[in-house]
Design an enzyme around this catalytic site. Structure first.
Site, mmCIF file in Angstrom:
data_model
loop_
_atom_site.group_PDB
_atom_site.id
_atom_site.type_symbol
_atom_site.label_atom_id
_atom_site.label_comp_id
_atom_site.label_asym_id
_atom_site.label_seq_id
_atom_site.Cartn_x
_atom_site.Cartn_y
_atom_site.Cartn_z
ATOM 1 N N ASP A 284 47.371 38.420 36.173
ATOM 2 C CA ASP A 284 46.407 38.282 37.232
ATOM 3 C C ASP A 284 46.863 39.533 38.375
ATOM 4 O O ASP A 284 48.095 39.500 38.508
ATOM 5 C CB ASP A 284 46.538 36.917 37.818
ATOM 6 C CG ASP A 284 45.648 37.041 39.071
ATOM 7 O OD1 ASP A 284 44.398 36.725 38.817
ATOM 8 O OD2 ASP A 284 46.104 36.928 40.172
ATOM 9 N N GLU B 184 39.973 39.997 38.059
ATOM 10 C CA GLU B 184 41.186 40.523 38.488
ATOM 11 C C GLU B 184 42.365 40.203 37.312
ATOM 12 O O GLU B 184 43.444 40.465 37.559
ATOM 13 C CB GLU B 184 41.701 40.418 39.672
ATOM 14 C CG GLU B 184 41.859 38.728 40.168
ATOM 15 C CD GLU B 184 41.896 38.709 41.596
ATOM 16 O OE1 GLU B 184 42.740 37.757 41.952
ATOM 17 O OE2 GLU B 184 41.144 39.287 42.245
#
Length: 93
Positions: free
Chosen positions: A26, A70
């Protein structure tokens, strides 16, 4: 296609009694980067990050995908916890 690949590799690992690891990365503050530089630059950034992860894995057949806005995931066939940890460490180093 990632879900199908994961299922297939999971079944193959179970049959062969070989490890299978999944890295999920992430990217911190990616939304701010994307908002500031634009979506094209954000996409280029994620592609570059995926390339680094690919180079660090050094495994043929390892699948890397963008999981969300993301997140990038990397499926590592035959990698145990230590092997996946090594890939993760090289990726962020």
């Amino acid at each position: 296609s990632f879900d199908q690949c994961l299922l297939s590799e999971w079944q193959r690992s179970a049959r062969s009694q070989q490890p299978l690891s999944l890295l999920l990365i992430d990217v911190d503050h990616f939304k701010r980067y994307n908002d500031h530089y634009g979506h094209l630059a954000g996409d280029a950034c994620l592609r570059q990050m995926a390339g680094i992860l690919y180079d660090c894995a050094q495994r043929s057949g390892a699948l890397g995908v963008r999981m969300g806005g993301e997140e990038v995931a990397r499926l590592l066939q035959g990698a145990d916890r230590a092997g996946a940890g090594g890939v993760a460490t090289r990726s962020v180093g």
